[in-house]
Design an enzyme around this catalytic site. Sequence first.
Site, PDB file in Angstrom:
ATOM      1  N   ARG A 472      -3.098  52.454  18.547  1.00  0.00           N
ATOM      2  CA  ARG A 472      -1.978  51.640  18.641  1.00  0.00           C
ATOM      3  C   ARG A 472      -1.352  51.867  20.160  1.00  0.00           C
ATOM      4  O   ARG A 472      -1.029  53.026  20.473  1.00  0.00           O
ATOM      5  CB  ARG A 472      -0.244  51.847  17.602  1.00  0.00           C
ATOM      6  CG  ARG A 472      -0.556  51.100  16.712  1.00  0.00           C
ATOM      7  CD  ARG A 472       0.540  50.524  15.684  1.00  0.00           C
ATOM      8  NE  ARG A 472       1.959  51.605  15.917  1.00  0.00           N
ATOM      9  CZ  ARG A 472       3.119  51.749  15.096  1.00  0.00           C
ATOM     10  NH1 ARG A 472       2.819  50.432  15.033  1.00  0.00           N
ATOM     11  NH2 ARG A 472       3.983  52.238  15.193  1.00  0.00           N
ATOM     12  N   SER A 533      -3.127  63.041  15.989  1.00  0.00           N
ATOM     13  CA  SER A 533      -3.045  63.458  15.501  1.00  0.00           C
ATOM     14  C   SER A 533      -4.150  64.446  14.522  1.00  0.00           C
ATOM     15  O   SER A 533      -5.189  63.859  13.829  1.00  0.00           O
ATOM     16  CB  SER A 533      -2.695  62.148  13.737  1.00  0.00           C
ATOM     17  OG  SER A 533      -1.633  61.609  14.630  1.00  0.00           O
ATOM     18  N   ASP A 582       0.784  63.173  14.920  1.00  0.00           N
ATOM     19  CA  ASP A 582       2.007  61.688  13.545  1.00  0.00           C
ATOM     20  C   ASP A 582       2.665  62.567  13.064  1.00  0.00           C
ATOM     21  O   ASP A 582       4.391  61.811  13.045  1.00  0.00           O
ATOM     22  CB  ASP A 582       0.870  61.690  13.207  1.00  0.00           C
ATOM     23  CG  ASP A 582      -0.592  61.941  12.363  1.00  0.00           C
ATOM     24  OD1 ASP A 582      -0.780  61.797  11.551  1.00  0.00           O
ATOM     25  OD2 ASP A 582      -0.525  63.730  12.164  1.00  0.00           O
TER      26      ASP A 582
HETATM   27  C1  0WK Z   1       1.578  55.842  10.379  1.00  0.00           C
HETATM   28  C2  0WK Z   1       2.310  56.370  11.892  1.00  0.00           C
HETATM   29  C3  0WK Z   1       0.446  57.520  13.024  1.00  0.00           C
HETATM   30  C4  0WK Z   1      -0.336  58.346  11.347  1.00  0.00           C
HETATM   31  C5  0WK Z   1      -0.324  56.960  10.581  1.00  0.00           C
HETATM   32  C6  0WK Z   1      -1.185  58.205   9.222  1.00  0.00           C
HETATM   33  O1  0WK Z   1       2.259  56.106  13.248  1.00  0.00           O
HETATM   34  O2  0WK Z   1       0.731  58.118  13.747  1.00  0.00           O
HETATM   35  O3  0WK Z   1      -1.023  58.774  11.684  1.00  0.00           O
HETATM   36  O4  0WK Z   1       1.140  56.455   9.651  1.00  0.00           O
HETATM   37  O5  0WK Z   1      -0.881  56.774   8.100  1.00  0.00           O
HETATM   38  P1  0WK Z   1      -2.537  55.843   7.687  1.00  0.00           P
HETATM   39  O6  0WK Z   1      -2.618  54.958   9.456  1.00  0.00           O
HETATM   40  O7  0WK Z   1      -3.968  57.430   8.200  1.00  0.00           O
HETATM   41  O8  0WK Z   1      -2.869  55.886   7.076  1.00  0.00           O
HETATM   42  C1  BGC Z   2      -5.264  66.188  10.957  1.00  0.00           C
HETATM   43  C2  BGC Z   2      -3.548  66.102  11.595  1.00  0.00           C
HETATM   44  C3  BGC Z   2      -2.322  65.194  11.001  1.00  0.00           C
HETATM   45  C4  BGC Z   2      -3.401  64.189   9.408  1.00  0.00           C
HETATM   46  C5  BGC Z   2      -2.367  62.448   9.076  1.00  0.00           C
HETATM   47  C6  BGC Z   2      -4.821  65.992   9.363  1.00  0.00           C
HETATM   48  O1  BGC Z   2      -6.239  65.322   9.375  1.00  0.00           O
HETATM   49  O2  BGC Z   2      -5.671  67.459  11.240  1.00  0.00           O
HETATM   50  O3  BGC Z   2      -3.404  66.467  12.420  1.00  0.00           O
HETATM   51  O4  BGC Z   2      -1.598  64.653  10.854  1.00  0.00           O
HETATM   52  O5  BGC Z   2      -4.575  63.820   9.103  1.00  0.00           O
HETATM   53  O6  BGC Z   2      -2.501  61.856  10.277  1.00  0.00           O
END
Ligand code: 0WK
Ligand code: BGC
Length: 842
Positions: A472, A533, A582
């Site tokens: 994003r 992240s 993140d």
């Molecule tokens: C939304 C956050 C982002 C993070 C994500 C983790 O804005 O920084 O990396 O959540 O959740 P995912 O999209 O991996 O389920």
């Molecule tokens: C990364 C982290 C991150 C987490 C959640 C992991 O795979 O090493 O830096 O915070 O995923 O997104």
Amino acid sequence: MGQGADFRRSAAGKISASYCLCSPTEKGNFLVVELCQSQVRTLLVTLYGDGNMSPSMVYKIFNLPEGITQGKGEALFDFIAQCLSHFLAETIRSDPSKAEERLPVGFVFPFTCRQTQLDKAELLSWSKGFNCNDVLGKDVVELLQSAINKQEVGLCHMDVVALMNDTVGTMMTCSTEARPCEVAMIVGETWAYLVETADETSGRMCVNTEWGCFGDDGTLNDIITPYDECVDVESSNPGEKRFEKMVGTLYLGEIVRHALIGLTAEKAIFTGTDIGVLREKGVFTMHNEEGTTEVKRILEVLGLQPSERDCGRVQQICRAVVGRAATLHATGLAAILSYMCQTRDMETLMVNVGMDGELYKGYRRLLSPECMATLLPSRDGSGRGAAMVTAVALRLAALRREVNEVLAPLRLSRADLEKVQALMREEMERGLGKETNATASVRMLPTYVSHTPDGTERGDFLALDLGGTNFRVLVVRVTEEGITMASEIYVIPVSIMQGTGEALFDHIIDCIIDFQTKQNLVTDMLPLGFTFSFPCQQMGLDKALLLTWTKGFSASGCVGQDVVQLLRDAARRMQVVALVNDTVGTMMACGYDDPKCEIGLIVGTGTNACYMEEMRNMGTVEGDQGRMCINMEWGAFGDNGCLDHLFTHFDQVVDQSTINPGKQRFEKLISGMYLGEIVRQILMAMTEKHLLFQGKLSSKLQTKNIFQTKFLSTIELSNGLALRQIQAILNELEIEASFEDSVLLREVCQTVSLRAAQLCAAGLAAVVEKMRENQGLEQLSVTVGVDGTLYKLHPCFSTNLQNTLKDLAPNCNVSFMPSEDGSGKGAALVAAVASRAANAME
Ligand code: 0WK
Ligand code: BGC
């Protein structure tokens, strides 16, 4: 007759569940014992795996000794056990081939029970003249088993593996593979039972309505006659079983007797005859309909001198009483059939109704025209059906043992979780230690974020959020009134995720330019906060070396590089002021609204946590005043082997199939990128063991990543649609599945997601306990800012996590704050804090 609806409403209270799921494969020898009105029936049924088409049966009937139905419960069960042993001894003597090491027993027990398992049923109330003491509220399976264990049989051991109501036995007796039966009714002695299968959230279950109690709440008062009142008052349970007392043969004779007494009092019958004999309870029993001659004979046997006219009138009264009983049965049956029709959204319901007992010819078609019910008289009572149910119980028990064997390694005990918590703490300490950091699996990376927002932040900021499901770009405005944002989601194709670093950062810049154009920001030189992240060794707020890629990323030329510089190189004019993980972005975003938010948690594609640590405890950063946020990078917990005792074969297989085998071991037990794969591995193993899908392994199920983690959320949903959604997913995977398969699939998903939530909680418990100790507090109160699709979208992940955490860290009061706007907002806030600090320095 509004009775149907009333019937459904008032009988509902008394419904007891009984579990039976037959398949054509049931075979073997099964012992059945039926407790009937005045006798015990013992049967040995042999099933041949032909769908109950042609079982063989031998049986023996034992009359109940006088008074045993009113005596000690122990005596009754001892008698039943003795009948079983005598029958068995006799049968084996006549056919030694029937001798077995252990014989399963099915127990037909036609009384109101609360059944919690096939072999666990608590007696709720006696009736039919039975009233043994010391049985109510007890598990009657246990009572029979302990009576059997007392028997010195020595022939073979008998295990009571299933108990069922006689209605269920009748339904199963009448049910064959070719002609399934889903309803059963017994109209005999005193009871009328309806068994109905209700399909709700997950499949079907046979329900025994216990409709004898219909009307106990007064619903039937408008049709209860004074004669019924007399019968009820004289019964052993006045006010109870009102419906039964109007339809059961045990009472029909009594109703007629009281009707005769009433009519005699009105000089409408037996004028000038002494009817003293009619005042004796039970003297008038119902016989199948006979001509007036036979009626005359019956009345004369009672010592009455009936006239021709009296006989005709007695016959009329009998017909009226039996006719009413049949009508009421038909009404009840119609109510249930139309209910089944409705709950299945069917225009017409075609159903077979297993029937036992006498009074069932009559008036049904009038009341539920939408239901086509075929009444199937049971030839063998409920014994044969009871054997089917016992066979099912045995098969389910065997299946359960095998399923438990497969899933046991995934089920964590409290001790397991306490050990993970302690290991996490150990690794945290090692990560914080100057000497030990390099070898710690939990890297405890300093983030250079020393303050959470204090509300004085101001300005416009650009923010990037890379590393989750979506990339994003955001513009964030921080004013006195609060924060406003605009954002755009961009895709990072796998080719870019796993291409060159240059291509990745060029792609990021293209997205930023596209966003700035759309937002008219092209000319603005806004400070930028970058949520990145992935594990980074931060040298400062705007300097971070990438340690390793995770979550399927592997862009070349980035590991060991300063990510901020890579971005600046890609965009000559970009003013990157902060790079945050993140978890840090999430903590900051939530911290803006809740100053107690000092922990950030992500459970999404990947998983990780950060928290505010005391500088004095951080050996890897200069200075010991104040605090700094630590990015734990707990995804790598266990990469040093400290968690190997937890890794199941399924986890090993999943790990080996990733682009970073042996890495991110903790993450691979918890996060969304891997749970679907773990479930897929388990499903394939269970299919190969013929525990699922009849052993048929669909080619689709053998496709990597085909079983998405979001399927777990759908499958574990417990709403009315769950079964259909599970079916839809299985269809997509071209898997033919039975209802049992769906239930087992759900259990596998629940086991995998629960383990993930528990492990996450064990990690968090280590963090909050450390913070409590850091602050020397008895009780810590802290907020966790949390984000990630698994935490947010899975139906019970967050609850399981919070419940486990409460259990593991009772001295910490932890609240969870789902982040609304993601960590982009957090990155902007970190940029704001950095800008404020920079301005203060100038
Ligand atoms: C939304 C956050 C982002 C993070 C994500 C983790 O804005 O920084 O990396 O959540 O959740 P995912 O999209 O991996 O389920
Ligand atoms: C990364 C982290 C991150 C987490 C959640 C992991 O795979 O090493 O830096 O915070 O995923 O997104």
